[in-house]
Structures are given as C-alpha cells and as structure tokens.
Motif scaffolding. Structure first.
Motif, PDB file in Angstrom:
ATOM      1  N   ASP A 194       0.795  -1.221   0.000  1.00  0.00           N
ATOM      2  CA  ASP A 194       0.000   0.000   0.000  1.00  0.00           C
ATOM      3  C   ASP A 194       0.831   1.276   0.000  1.00  0.00           C
ATOM      4  O   ASP A 194       0.283   2.365   0.092  1.00  0.00           O
ATOM      5  CB  ASP A 194      -0.940  -0.014   1.213  1.00  0.00           C
ATOM      6  N   ALA A 195       2.154   1.143  -0.090  1.00  0.00           N
ATOM      7  CA  ALA A 195       3.006   2.332  -0.049  1.00  0.00           C
ATOM      8  C   ALA A 195       2.716   3.238  -1.251  1.00  0.00           C
ATOM      9  O   ALA A 195       2.459   2.757  -2.354  1.00  0.00           O
ATOM     10  CB  ALA A 195       4.467   1.912  -0.051  1.00  0.00           C
ATOM     11  N   ASP A 196       2.758   4.555  -1.020  1.00  0.00           N
ATOM     12  CA  ASP A 196       2.523   5.523  -2.084  1.00  0.00           C
ATOM     13  C   ASP A 196       3.875   5.863  -2.718  1.00  0.00           C
ATOM     14  O   ASP A 196       4.728   6.484  -2.087  1.00  0.00           O
ATOM     15  CB  ASP A 196       1.881   6.787  -1.488  1.00  0.00           C
ATOM     16  N   PRO A 197       4.074   5.444  -3.974  1.00  0.00           N
ATOM     17  CA  PRO A 197       5.407   5.614  -4.574  1.00  0.00           C
ATOM     18  C   PRO A 197       5.870   7.068  -4.613  1.00  0.00           C
ATOM     19  O   PRO A 197       7.055   7.338  -4.440  1.00  0.00           O
ATOM     20  CB  PRO A 197       5.249   5.038  -5.977  1.00  0.00           C
ATOM     21  N   GLU A 198       4.949   7.993  -4.849  1.00  0.00           N
ATOM     22  CA  GLU A 198       5.356   9.403  -4.939  1.00  0.00           C
ATOM     23  C   GLU A 198       5.920   9.891  -3.614  1.00  0.00           C
ATOM     24  O   GLU A 198       6.868  10.669  -3.568  1.00  0.00           O
ATOM     25  CB  GLU A 198       4.165  10.272  -5.378  1.00  0.00           C
ATOM     26  N   VAL A 199       5.302   9.434  -2.516  1.00  0.00           N
ATOM     27  CA  VAL A 199       5.756   9.852  -1.192  1.00  0.00           C
ATOM     28  C   VAL A 199       7.041   9.118  -0.813  1.00  0.00           C
ATOM     29  O   VAL A 199       8.003   9.712  -0.318  1.00  0.00           O
ATOM     30  CB  VAL A 199       4.645   9.574  -0.150  1.00  0.00           C
ATOM     31  N   GLU A 200       7.054   7.815  -1.061  1.00  0.00           N
ATOM     32  CA  GLU A 200       8.134   6.975  -0.527  1.00  0.00           C
ATOM     33  C   GLU A 200       9.477   7.221  -1.190  1.00  0.00           C
ATOM     34  O   GLU A 200      10.496   6.895  -0.617  1.00  0.00           O
ATOM     35  CB  GLU A 200       7.762   5.500  -0.641  1.00  0.00           C
ATOM     36  N   ARG A 201       9.475   7.764  -2.407  1.00  0.00           N
ATOM     37  CA  ARG A 201      10.769   7.956  -3.065  1.00  0.00           C
ATOM     38  C   ARG A 201      11.409   9.300  -2.707  1.00  0.00           C
ATOM     39  O   ARG A 201      12.524   9.570  -3.102  1.00  0.00           O
ATOM     40  CB  ARG A 201      10.667   7.799  -4.580  1.00  0.00           C
ATOM     41  N   ARG A 202      10.697  10.141  -1.942  1.00  0.00           N
ATOM     42  CA  ARG A 202      11.289  11.426  -1.551  1.00  0.00           C
ATOM     43  C   ARG A 202      12.467  11.204  -0.603  1.00  0.00           C
ATOM     44  O   ARG A 202      12.353  10.458   0.368  1.00  0.00           O
ATOM     45  CB  ARG A 202      10.251  12.301  -0.853  1.00  0.00           C
ATOM     46  N   PRO A 203      13.604  11.866  -0.865  1.00  0.00           N
ATOM     47  CA  PRO A 203      14.795  11.655  -0.027  1.00  0.00           C
ATOM     48  C   PRO A 203      14.523  11.858   1.465  1.00  0.00           C
ATOM     49  O   PRO A 203      15.055  11.110   2.293  1.00  0.00           O
ATOM     50  CB  PRO A 203      15.787  12.684  -0.562  1.00  0.00           C
ATOM     51  N   GLU A 204      13.685  12.850   1.827  1.00  0.00           N
ATOM     52  CA  GLU A 204      13.443  13.085   3.259  1.00  0.00           C
ATOM     53  C   GLU A 204      12.661  11.933   3.892  1.00  0.00           C
ATOM     54  O   GLU A 204      12.683  11.752   5.104  1.00  0.00           O
ATOM     55  CB  GLU A 204      12.725  14.429   3.487  1.00  0.00           C
ATOM     56  N   ARG A 205      12.019  11.141   3.058  1.00  0.00           N
ATOM     57  CA  ARG A 205      11.310   9.969   3.530  1.00  0.00           C
ATOM     58  C   ARG A 205      12.246   8.752   3.592  1.00  0.00           C
ATOM     59  O   ARG A 205      12.147   7.917   4.487  1.00  0.00           O
ATOM     60  CB  ARG A 205      10.157   9.681   2.546  1.00  0.00           C
ATOM     61  N   VAL A 206      13.141   8.668   2.614  1.00  0.00           N
ATOM     62  CA  VAL A 206      14.035   7.513   2.517  1.00  0.00           C
ATOM     63  C   VAL A 206      15.148   7.598   3.561  1.00  0.00           C
ATOM     64  O   VAL A 206      15.517   6.597   4.178  1.00  0.00           O
ATOM     65  CB  VAL A 206      14.644   7.428   1.099  1.00  0.00           C
ATOM     66  N   ARG A 207      15.653   8.824   3.781  1.00  0.00           N
ATOM     67  CA  ARG A 207      16.837   8.993   4.639  1.00  0.00           C
ATOM     68  C   ARG A 207      16.669   8.378   6.022  1.00  0.00           C
ATOM     69  O   ARG A 207      17.549   7.616   6.455  1.00  0.00           O
ATOM     70  CB  ARG A 207      17.207  10.487   4.715  1.00  0.00           C
ATOM     71  N   PRO A 208      15.568   8.648   6.738  1.00  0.00           N
ATOM     72  CA  PRO A 208      15.462   8.047   8.082  1.00  0.00           C
ATOM     73  C   PRO A 208      15.441   6.513   8.057  1.00  0.00           C
ATOM     74  O   PRO A 208      15.982   5.888   8.977  1.00  0.00           O
ATOM     75  CB  PRO A 208      14.130   8.581   8.613  1.00  0.00           C
ATOM     76  N   ARG A 209      14.852   5.933   7.015  1.00  0.00           N
ATOM     77  CA  ARG A 209      14.838   4.465   6.917  1.00  0.00           C
ATOM     78  C   ARG A 209      16.269   3.926   6.822  1.00  0.00           C
ATOM     79  O   ARG A 209      16.629   2.948   7.477  1.00  0.00           O
ATOM     80  CB  ARG A 209      14.077   4.010   5.665  1.00  0.00           C
ATOM     81  N   ILE A 210      17.071   4.546   5.960  1.00  0.00           N
ATOM     82  CA  ILE A 210      18.454   4.077   5.757  1.00  0.00           C
ATOM     83  C   ILE A 210      19.279   4.367   7.016  1.00  0.00           C
ATOM     84  O   ILE A 210      20.144   3.565   7.390  1.00  0.00           O
ATOM     85  CB  ILE A 210      19.062   4.773   4.527  1.00  0.00           C
ATOM     86  N   GLU A 211      19.016   5.505   7.651  1.00  0.00           N
ATOM     87  CA  GLU A 211      19.750   5.819   8.893  1.00  0.00           C
ATOM     88  C   GLU A 211      19.497   4.762   9.949  1.00  0.00           C
ATOM     89  O   GLU A 211      20.407   4.349  10.669  1.00  0.00           O
ATOM     90  CB  GLU A 211      19.352   7.204   9.413  1.00  0.00           C
ATOM     91  N   ARG A 212      18.245   4.315  10.042  1.00  0.00           N
ATOM     92  CA  ARG A 212      17.939   3.255  11.014  1.00  0.00           C
ATOM     93  C   ARG A 212      18.711   1.976  10.672  1.00  0.00           C
ATOM     94  O   ARG A 212      19.210   1.286  11.540  1.00  0.00           O
ATOM     95  CB  ARG A 212      16.429   2.952  11.013  1.00  0.00           C
TER      96      ARG A 212
END
Lengths: 68, 516
Positions: free
Chosen positions: B248-266
């Motif tokens: 159900d992820a929204d591709p437009e939202v999920e590909r934004r760097p500010e959205r991706v960065r915290p995931r990778i930081e974790r």
C-alpha cells in the motif's frame, strides 16, 4: 531424539512450493483443515509415535511466542 | 556520465535502403555482447540505440561467473574484474540473528569468480569501448527504430534520427531493446506473467563502511520491522540497499529523499551517506511465448523479465546473446536457420522458465501472497533457527546458474558417466597449462571443439584441446584416457564419448550444427 531435522529434500524450494500451490487452490477458511489432513496423513506414513512426539515438541517451540 | 555523439551515416543518403546481415537494436549489455560476439566471428553488425548516453541509476549490479566467462571470451572481462567487487558469500538474517549462510563457489580451479558487483553503467562502458575496437561493429547512437516489417526475405526497418528518418533492410533483426521493448509492441507479441503486489525501494548510497563484501539479507530486521532488507557492496563506496515497503506504499511519497533517509539511517545506524539513486519498483516475472518471430529475434529483457532476487536478469540476457551469436553466424553462412534459431528458442525459453520459476519462488517467499503464505514463511524462518530443515527452505534469492538445456542439438549419452557436465550443460573450468580451460577454448577460436583426455583421432570441422595435463580435468569431467567431449562454439556440451565410441563424434558434430 529420533526426529530427523536435517534437510532431506533434493529441492526444498519445490517441496515448499507444493504446499503454497495446494493452499492457493482452496478457500482460505479450509486452510487449517487441509493442513490437519496433511499432518494426519504424513504422521500415519511415518508410523512412529516417538517421531510424532519429537516433531510436536519442536513445532511447539517454533510457534510459541517466547524466543528460546 | 558516459556521453556519446550522434553521427550521420552514409546509409541516410542512399537512394534505396541498404541491406545489413544483422541489425541489433539496443546497446545495453545484451545487444553489445551479441554484437561483439558476432563481430569476433567475422560478421558485420549494425547496432542501433535510441539514446546517446549510458543510462545511470539502479539497474543490474551482480554479474555471474557465466557472464564473466562470456565477456572473457569477448576480451572485456579484465576491466570488469579490475573495477568490480568480488564476492561469493551470502548471509540471511532473521531479525538480528544469522539463520543461513551460503558460499557460491566452493569449487577451486575456476578462472572467474562466482560473482562480481559492478554498476551496469560501468559494464556497458567497457562493452562500448570493446565494440569500438572491432571494425565489424557500426554503433549508431540516437537511431530510434520506429517500424519493422517482415518482408519474407528480409526485415524492413525504419529509423528516426536527429536528421530525420531513413530506411534499411536486415537479413535478421535482434531486439535487445529492454523490458518495455518497442519492437515487441510493433509485432503485437504478448508478454505474459505475474506482477507482484509488494513495492520495493531501491537506493544506491555512497558511504565509507566496513561491512564485508557479502550479500546480506534480512527478514523482519530491527531497523525495518515486518519487512525485508538487502545490503550489497558496489565499487566506488556505493552500496545497494533494497527495502520492502509492502503493497500500500505511495510511490510518490516513498521515493522522496526526506522519507528515505530516516529508513536508511535506522538500517546503517548513522546518517553519514549520500544518495546516488532512489527508485521504487513493483516486480514482474513474464516472458514472450516464443523468442524467434521469423527474422525478428528477441533477447534479454525484451523476451523475458524476472524479479531481481537471484541476479537472473542481465546475466540471462548475456547468456541469450552467447547462445544466439554462433547460431546466427552459422545461419548467415548458409546453415539450417530453422534448426539453429529453433534451438535458440527452445534452449533460452527453458532458461527463462527456470529463471522465472526461481525468482517467483524467492519473491513469493520474501513477499507472501496471503496470510497462509506469510504464516508458512514465518514458520520456516522459525525452524531455521537451529534446524537444517528450515535453513534450506529460507529463500532470499537463489543466485543465477546456467541452465541445463534439453536440446535438439545434443547427442544423448551412450556410455555411462558418473561425473562431468552432461550434454546441454556449460563448460566447467579447470586449470590447464599456464592458464585455464576457458583460455584454451578462446585460443582455439570459440568454435566446435573436441575436448580430449589425451590423444585421439582428428575430427574435421572441429578444433582440439587436450586437457590431460590438467590436474583436475579427469576428475571434474569423469574421463579416462581417450575419452572426449564435443563442445559447441558457446562452450556448451553437445555430446561426450568414451574412447571406444570416438567414431560417433562426427555425427554428433553434424547434429550440433543443426544439420538434418
């Protein structure tokens, strides 16, 4: 323990897939009954209550919520 | 990063369409490999690409031993190996605990490593450079095929360029134009299979890190609860990260760097990295019903598409190219087109089915279809903590291996063999002399070759390699003195013969050449 837990299928992916495909063919509400029928058939095929008891012990550990 | 120039061709000024033996459409890894192989066999090849640069971004990164063996034969493996990151160990984690470990190349004595990781743009750049060394290849950038029509004796091709359109004729056209193949669409050919609902985030990040060069895959990691994650090293301190995002992820939202960065930081435990690329995918496994449509032939992603778990996309495309090159060459020399190109279709459809089967199983394990499948997967993972039965069912991708062809070109075993590659299998490397068997095969001209254990009779039309001096050959090939394998020009086994049956080799060669 008399239960064998080393991998015995030449192609474990194919065996796994057989279970997946079997469940895809039936209504999900009948899934537990399908599994129960498989357990009874395979337990009878093995024909050894000691092996069944061992398998139950391993399975209970795997599904219990506390990590061992 | 790699930019090329459009140049006007004399073909664009001719009064009638010129004829070319082979037109290859698409200068990606598959089209370039095919063009180089054909050119090394003495063919003139016209290679067309609609762009004038190599595409960047997160595409193929894992190149298999078989692909490297092909590229070694084509004179381009050395720069790939020098730039690439070699690896052979993979680890699978459940939460923060390792449940499974594999080593892809336990067998010694191979020239090529099990895998290298290399950004696809580097692989393509090395192939373009190699193509430029071969006068038989005419590579035209910004040449976009807009129409193809099979006229029976040839294919009529219409091409658009910055200077406007022109036309030419091809004896054979090979479409290596990718998963969204415009040529497949022009033919109206179906491309059927399964689309997976789960979405995956693919990020290439640049950072200094001390992780080992291994493929690490997590189910339900602490940094990405309930989903899966993959970490893999590339050259230039770039790391490939795949994160499962669910349906159900929204591709437009999920590909934004500010959205991706915290995931990778974790995941990494720090924020000291830069993004090189971010994209979101839904995977598909599908193929064309057949890859040969008269004089138009499909190879690579245009013919078949898989999910990335298993590195079976670009590698299988390279295998398509090596399978097709010698058959097309022989066809152009007056060989039996129906048998040779028919065997390409038969063999590579088998390989595509094998790849689709394996990548579908892995994708379904990683992203289960139903509550039942999720439960079954989680129980298998639970069993893997301590029990071999579970470990071998954990499927985070079964990595690309060449297929074993059931081929009309093969001569079935007549004798008993208890080791060695059977007919339809690829050549297995062994040390030989100062180098390897794969070097000897290349030196012999990459043609039909009798691979012997010791001396034996000549076979007209075939080169000879005597591998008796190799310390590993007899054991790895199951031979005794006088025994022989017949190899095809792509290094696959056409047949094998005990010394007493050597008289059957010419007939096997006849069959492998597609003769009736």
């Amino acid at each position: 323990m008399t239960l064998r837990t080393e991998s015995r299928f030449a192609d474990p992916d194919a065996a796994y897939r057989l279970l997946v495909e079997a469940h895809r063919k039936i209504d999900p509400e009948h899934g537990p009954a399908l599994d129960a029928a498989l357990v009874l058939l395979l337990a009878n095929h093995i024909g050894d209550p000691a092996v069944l008891a061992d398998a139950i012990a391993v399975a209970v550990k795997v599904v219990s919520p506390q990590r061992q | 990063m790699f930019q090329f120039a459009y140049r006007r061709s004399p073909d664009q000024d001719r009064s009638s369409p010129p004829r070319h033996d082979v037109v290859v459409v698409g200068a990606g890894p598959v089209g370039l490999t095919l063009a180089i192989d054909l050119a090394q066999r003495g063919r003139r090849v016209l290679l067309l690409d609609d762009a004038d640069r190599i595409g960047e971004g997160s595409r193929a990164i894992c190149f298999s031993k078989r692909a490297l063996e092909v590229w070694d034969r084509l004179g381009v493996a050395a720069p790939m190996l020098a730039k690439g990151v070699q690896w052979q160990v993979g680890k699978v984690f459940l939460r923060d605990e390792q449940v499974y470990r594999f080593d892809l190349l336990a067998e010694p004595g191979h020239k090529m490593p099990a895998f290298i990781n290399l950004q696809q743009y580097y692989a393509e750049a090395f192939l373009v450079a190699r193509a430029g060394e071969l006068p038989g290849i005419d590579l035209r950038w910004k040449n976009k095929v807009t129409a193809v029509a099979d006229r029976g004796g040839h294919v009529a091709v219409t091409i658009d360029t910055p200077d406007g359109p022109y036309e030419l004729e091809a004896s054979h056209l090979v479409a290596c134009d990718g998963a969204r193949s415009p040529i497949r669409a022009m033919l109206g050919a179906a491309f059927i299979g399964e689309t997976f609902e789960d979405q995956f985030l693919i990020a290439d990040v640049k950072m200094r890190a001390e992780f080992p060069t291994e493929r690490w895959f997590w189910f339900d990691p602490p940094f990405h609860t309930g989903q899966s994650a993959l970490l893999h090293k590339q050259p230039d301190d770039v790391w490939r990260i795949d994160l499962q995002l669910g349906r159900d992820a929204d591709p437009e939202v999920e590909r934004r760097p500010e959205r991706v960065r915290p995931r990778i930081e974790r995941m990494l435990g720090h924020g000291d990295f830069e993004f090189e690329w971010i994209s979101l995918y839904r995977f598909q496994c599908r193929r064309m019903e057949r890859f040969v449509h008269g004089r138009v032939i499909f190879a690579g992603d245009s013919a078949h598409q898989v999910s990335p778990f298993g590195a079976r996309g670009a590698n299988s495309g390279v295998e398509d190219a090596e399978n097709l090159a010698w058959k097309l060459d022989l066809t152009l020399s007056g060989g039996n087109a129906a048998a040779l190109l028919g065997s390409y279709d038969a063999e590579r459809v088998q390989a595509a089915d094998d790849n689709i089967l394996n990548s579908t199983r892995a994708t379904d394990f990683i992203a289960p279809h139903s509550e039942y499948e999720r439960m079954l997967r989680n129980v298998a993972l639970g069993l893997a903590r301590g029990h071999e039965v579970g470990k071998r069912m954990v499927n985070a991708g079964r990595l690309s291996q060449p297929s074993l062809y059931a081929s009309p070109l093969s001569t079935p075993d007549h004798d008993a063999w208890d080791a060695g590659p059977p007919p339809g299998a690829h050549l297995r490397d062994v040390p030989l002399g100062d180098g390897f068997l794969t070097d000897a095969f290349r030196a012999a001209g990459c043609r039909f070759t009798v691979l012997r254990d010791g001396a034996g009779p000549e076979v007209p039309g075939a080169a000879v390699i005597d591998a008796a001096a190799s310390p590993l050959f007899a054991a790895r090939y199951g031979t005794r003195p006088g025994d022989a394998y017949l190899l095809r020009p792509d290094g696959y086994v056409a047949g094998r013969f005990r010394a007493a049956a050597a008289g059957a080799i010419p007939a096997a060669l006849h069959r492998a050449r597609g003769a009736a």
